[in-house]
Design a protein around this motif. Structure first.
Motif, PDB file in Angstrom:
ATOM      1  N   PRO A  48       0.810  -1.231   0.000  1.00  0.00           N
ATOM      2  CA  PRO A  48       0.000   0.000   0.000  1.00  0.00           C
ATOM      3  C   PRO A  48       0.840   1.278   0.000  1.00  0.00           C
ATOM      4  O   PRO A  48       0.461   2.272  -0.648  1.00  0.00           O
ATOM      5  N   VAL A  49       1.968   1.275   0.714  1.00  0.00           N
ATOM      6  CA  VAL A  49       2.828   2.455   0.714  1.00  0.00           C
ATOM      7  C   VAL A  49       3.459   2.647  -0.659  1.00  0.00           C
ATOM      8  O   VAL A  49       3.526   3.767  -1.179  1.00  0.00           O
ATOM      9  N   ALA A  50       3.919   1.558  -1.267  1.00  0.00           N
ATOM     10  CA  ALA A  50       4.499   1.651  -2.610  1.00  0.00           C
ATOM     11  C   ALA A  50       3.482   2.206  -3.607  1.00  0.00           C
ATOM     12  O   ALA A  50       3.805   3.082  -4.421  1.00  0.00           O
ATOM     13  N   GLU A  51       2.259   1.713  -3.536  1.00  0.00           N
ATOM     14  CA  GLU A  51       1.215   2.194  -4.452  1.00  0.00           C
ATOM     15  C   GLU A  51       0.909   3.672  -4.214  1.00  0.00           C
ATOM     16  O   GLU A  51       0.672   4.429  -5.158  1.00  0.00           O
ATOM     17  N   THR A  52       0.930   4.084  -2.958  1.00  0.00           N
ATOM     18  CA  THR A  52       0.689   5.492  -2.628  1.00  0.00           C
ATOM     19  C   THR A  52       1.793   6.376  -3.194  1.00  0.00           C
ATOM     20  O   THR A  52       1.526   7.430  -3.787  1.00  0.00           O
ATOM     21  N   LEU A  53       3.033   5.957  -3.018  1.00  0.00           N
ATOM     22  CA  LEU A  53       4.148   6.737  -3.558  1.00  0.00           C
ATOM     23  C   LEU A  53       4.088   6.819  -5.077  1.00  0.00           C
ATOM     24  O   LEU A  53       4.314   7.890  -5.661  1.00  0.00           O
ATOM     25  N   ARG A  54       3.762   5.703  -5.727  1.00  0.00           N
ATOM     26  CA  ARG A  54       3.671   5.712  -7.192  1.00  0.00           C
ATOM     27  C   ARG A  54       2.539   6.623  -7.662  1.00  0.00           C
ATOM     28  O   ARG A  54       2.676   7.333  -8.671  1.00  0.00           O
ATOM     29  N   ALA A  55       1.432   6.606  -6.944  1.00  0.00           N
ATOM     30  CA  ALA A  55       0.296   7.469  -7.309  1.00  0.00           C
ATOM     31  C   ALA A  55       0.667   8.941  -7.208  1.00  0.00           C
ATOM     32  O   ALA A  55       0.056   9.787  -7.869  1.00  0.00           O
ATOM     33  N   ARG A  56       1.660   9.247  -6.404  1.00  0.00           N
ATOM     34  CA  ARG A  56       2.117  10.633  -6.245  1.00  0.00           C
ATOM     35  C   ARG A  56       3.277  10.958  -7.180  1.00  0.00           C
ATOM     36  O   ARG A  56       3.904  12.004  -7.062  1.00  0.00           O
ATOM     37  N   GLY A  57       3.602  10.026  -8.070  1.00  0.00           N
ATOM     38  CA  GLY A  57       4.602  10.294  -9.089  1.00  0.00           C
ATOM     39  C   GLY A  57       6.016   9.890  -8.751  1.00  0.00           C
ATOM     40  O   GLY A  57       6.970  10.294  -9.434  1.00  0.00           O
ATOM     41  N   HIS A  58       6.183   9.035  -7.725  1.00  0.00           N
ATOM     42  CA  HIS A  58       7.510   8.623  -7.310  1.00  0.00           C
ATOM     43  C   HIS A  58       7.752   7.151  -7.650  1.00  0.00           C
ATOM     44  O   HIS A  58       6.817   6.355  -7.730  1.00  0.00           O
ATOM     45  N   THR A  59       9.013   6.797  -7.834  1.00  0.00           N
ATOM     46  CA  THR A  59       9.386   5.402  -8.046  1.00  0.00           C
ATOM     47  C   THR A  59       9.494   4.702  -6.698  1.00  0.00           C
ATOM     48  O   THR A  59      10.147   5.207  -5.782  1.00  0.00           O
ATOM     49  N   ALA A  60       8.846   3.555  -6.576  1.00  0.00           N
ATOM     50  CA  ALA A  60       8.905   2.766  -5.340  1.00  0.00           C
ATOM     51  C   ALA A  60       9.027   1.298  -5.717  1.00  0.00           C
ATOM     52  O   ALA A  60       8.210   0.781  -6.483  1.00  0.00           O
ATOM     53  N   VAL A  61      10.038   0.638  -5.183  1.00  0.00           N
ATOM     54  CA  VAL A  61      10.327  -0.762  -5.491  1.00  0.00           C
ATOM     55  C   VAL A  61      10.328  -1.552  -4.193  1.00  0.00           C
ATOM     56  O   VAL A  61      10.888  -1.104  -3.187  1.00  0.00           O
ATOM     57  N   VAL A  62       9.701  -2.732  -4.236  1.00  0.00           N
ATOM     58  CA  VAL A  62       9.668  -3.617  -3.065  1.00  0.00           C
ATOM     59  C   VAL A  62      10.346  -4.931  -3.448  1.00  0.00           C
ATOM     60  O   VAL A  62       9.738  -5.784  -4.097  1.00  0.00           O
ATOM     61  N   PRO A  63      11.609  -5.118  -3.076  1.00  0.00           N
ATOM     62  CA  PRO A  63      12.264  -6.400  -3.368  1.00  0.00           C
ATOM     63  C   PRO A  63      11.557  -7.545  -2.634  1.00  0.00           C
ATOM     64  O   PRO A  63      11.069  -7.364  -1.514  1.00  0.00           O
ATOM     65  N   ARG A  64      11.523  -8.694  -3.260  1.00  0.00           N
ATOM     66  CA  ARG A  64      10.891  -9.868  -2.650  1.00  0.00           C
ATOM     67  C   ARG A  64      11.964 -10.714  -1.955  1.00  0.00           C
ATOM     68  O   ARG A  64      12.883 -11.216  -2.611  1.00  0.00           O
ATOM     69  N   LEU A  65      11.828 -10.880  -0.637  1.00  0.00           N
ATOM     70  CA  LEU A  65      12.854 -11.554   0.159  1.00  0.00           C
ATOM     71  C   LEU A  65      12.358 -12.847   0.784  1.00  0.00           C
ATOM     72  O   LEU A  65      12.947 -13.336   1.751  1.00  0.00           O
ATOM     73  N   THR A  66      11.308 -13.425   0.238  1.00  0.00           N
ATOM     74  CA  THR A  66      10.725 -14.615   0.844  1.00  0.00           C
ATOM     75  C   THR A  66      11.521 -15.889   0.562  1.00  0.00           C
ATOM     76  O   THR A  66      11.241 -16.924   1.165  1.00  0.00           O
ATOM     77  N   ASP A  67      12.518 -15.821  -0.322  1.00  0.00           N
ATOM     78  CA  ASP A  67      13.312 -17.015  -0.644  1.00  0.00           C
ATOM     79  C   ASP A  67      14.752 -16.925  -0.153  1.00  0.00           C
ATOM     80  O   ASP A  67      15.580 -17.770  -0.508  1.00  0.00           O
ATOM     81  N   VAL A  68      15.059 -15.935   0.673  1.00  0.00           N
ATOM     82  CA  VAL A  68      16.468 -15.708   1.020  1.00  0.00           C
ATOM     83  C   VAL A  68      17.047 -16.792   1.918  1.00  0.00           C
ATOM     84  O   VAL A  68      18.271 -16.918   2.028  1.00  0.00           O
ATOM     85  N   THR A  69      16.191 -17.581   2.572  1.00  0.00           N
ATOM     86  CA  THR A  69      16.732 -18.659   3.413  1.00  0.00           C
ATOM     87  C   THR A  69      16.716 -20.012   2.701  1.00  0.00           C
ATOM     88  O   THR A  69      17.001 -21.037   3.324  1.00  0.00           O
ATOM     89  N   HIS A 113       2.455  -2.949  14.885  1.00  0.00           N
ATOM     90  CA  HIS A 113       3.744  -3.092  14.206  1.00  0.00           C
ATOM     91  C   HIS A 113       3.637  -3.058  12.679  1.00  0.00           C
ATOM     92  O   HIS A 113       4.595  -2.671  11.999  1.00  0.00           O
ATOM     93  N   LEU A 114       2.510  -3.436  12.126  1.00  0.00           N
ATOM     94  CA  LEU A 114       2.320  -3.408  10.671  1.00  0.00           C
ATOM     95  C   LEU A 114       1.406  -2.248  10.260  1.00  0.00           C
ATOM     96  O   LEU A 114       0.634  -2.351   9.308  1.00  0.00           O
ATOM     97  N   HIS A 115       1.557  -1.124  10.951  1.00  0.00           N
ATOM     98  CA  HIS A 115       0.651   0.007  10.741  1.00  0.00           C
ATOM     99  C   HIS A 115       0.803   0.644   9.363  1.00  0.00           C
ATOM    100  O   HIS A 115      -0.085   1.369   8.918  1.00  0.00           O
ATOM    101  N   GLN A 116       1.902   0.357   8.663  1.00  0.00           N
ATOM    102  CA  GLN A 116       2.038   0.880   7.300  1.00  0.00           C
ATOM    103  C   GLN A 116       0.956   0.310   6.383  1.00  0.00           C
ATOM    104  O   GLN A 116       0.638   0.907   5.346  1.00  0.00           O
ATOM    105  N   LEU A 117       0.364  -0.824   6.755  1.00  0.00           N
ATOM    106  CA  LEU A 117      -0.752  -1.390   5.992  1.00  0.00           C
ATOM    107  C   LEU A 117      -2.064  -0.677   6.300  1.00  0.00           C
ATOM    108  O   LEU A 117      -3.000  -0.728   5.494  1.00  0.00           O
ATOM    109  N   VAL A 118      -2.124  -0.033   7.441  1.00  0.00           N
ATOM    110  CA  VAL A 118      -3.352   0.628   7.892  1.00  0.00           C
ATOM    111  C   VAL A 118      -3.342   2.111   7.516  1.00  0.00           C
ATOM    112  O   VAL A 118      -4.385   2.680   7.167  1.00  0.00           O
ATOM    113  N   ALA A 119      -2.170   2.726   7.549  1.00  0.00           N
ATOM    114  CA  ALA A 119      -2.056   4.171   7.305  1.00  0.00           C
ATOM    115  C   ALA A 119      -0.994   4.463   6.244  1.00  0.00           C
ATOM    116  O   ALA A 119      -0.034   5.189   6.501  1.00  0.00           O
TER     117      ALA A 119
END
Length: 226
Positions: free
Chosen positions: A20-41, A207-213
């Motif tokens: 949601p934060v990435a989408e918000t930043l993109r909607a405001r005209g900024h580049t936002a990238v979320v690397p996927r780290l679910t396979d690092v182990t 702790h995951l409030h970035q999903l809420v706000a």
């Protein structure tokens, strides 16, 4: 200066915690990238080089704000080293705070006994949200659709992930830094960030409030990276 945002999730959860934060930043005209780290182990330790490699490989060109949540904060010095010359700001959001140099671990030593009690015979932990009572998880993730996505994408991490030493390059914190905290559990780390001379702000929440706000968090990121 047009800064791109590299939003780094804790390997304990998954990339949707920043969506949601990435989408918000993109909607405001900024580049936002979320690397996927679910396979690092996947594969043998050490794990931290795979975290750093995945983040660095995902980084867009140009100036960057590296934004870390939760225990992803401990990888920020190594990420900044890997992306030397590009990092304009290191921003911590309810995140673990690396020391100025030396080594650190992904969990405080006093919490290792709790994790050992959760690990199976192969030394593998349940998904992070399965560590906590259902009511606590519902408070963290009040939207049931979002909760389903976040829970489903989590990796089961080995106990060894939390035990390995993560190196901390010296003088990494000469870069502009800032700290945003949500949950009461991060008050001490926020205070330490303030003692380092960083700007500190709070948006009260879980702790995951970035999903809420996401709008409020995006506001802070943009102001802090400017």
């Amino acid at each position: 200066m047009d800064v791109s945002f590299l939003l780094v999730h804790s390997p304990s959860v998954g990339p949707s915690t920043w969506t949601p934060v990435a989408e918000t930043l993109r909607a405001r005209g900024h580049t936002a990238v979320v690397p996927r780290l679910t396979d690092v182990t996947a594969g043998p330790p050490p794990y931290w080089p795979r975290v750093v490699s995945e983040v660095a490989a995902s980084a867009p060109r140009g100036p960057l704000a590296v934004v870390a949540h939760s225990n992803a904060g401990l990888f920020v010095p190594l990420i900044a080293q890997a992306l030397a010359g590009q990092v304009a700001a290191c921003l911590f959001v309810d995140a673990a705070l690396p020391p100025r140099s030396g080594v650190c671990q992904a969990v405080e030593p006093e919490h290792l006994a709790f994790l050992r009690s959760l690990a199976d015979d192969a030394g593998v932990l349940p998904r992070w949200t399965d560590w906590w009572p259902e009511d606590d998880v519902a408070a963290l993730l009040p939207d049931p659709v979002v909760r389903q996505v976040v829970v489903a994408e989590q990796a089961r991490l080995p106990l060894a992930y939390y035990q390995e030493e993560i190196p901390v390059p010296a003088r990494w914190d000469h870069l502009r830094s800032g700290y945003l905290w949500f949950a009461d559990a991060y008050a001490t780390l926020a205070h330490e960030a303030g003692e380092r001379g960083w700007p500190v702000a709070r948006i009260p929440g879980e702790h995951l409030h970035q999903l809420v706000a996401p709008e409020e968090v995006a506001d802070w990121l943009l102001a802090s990276a400017a």
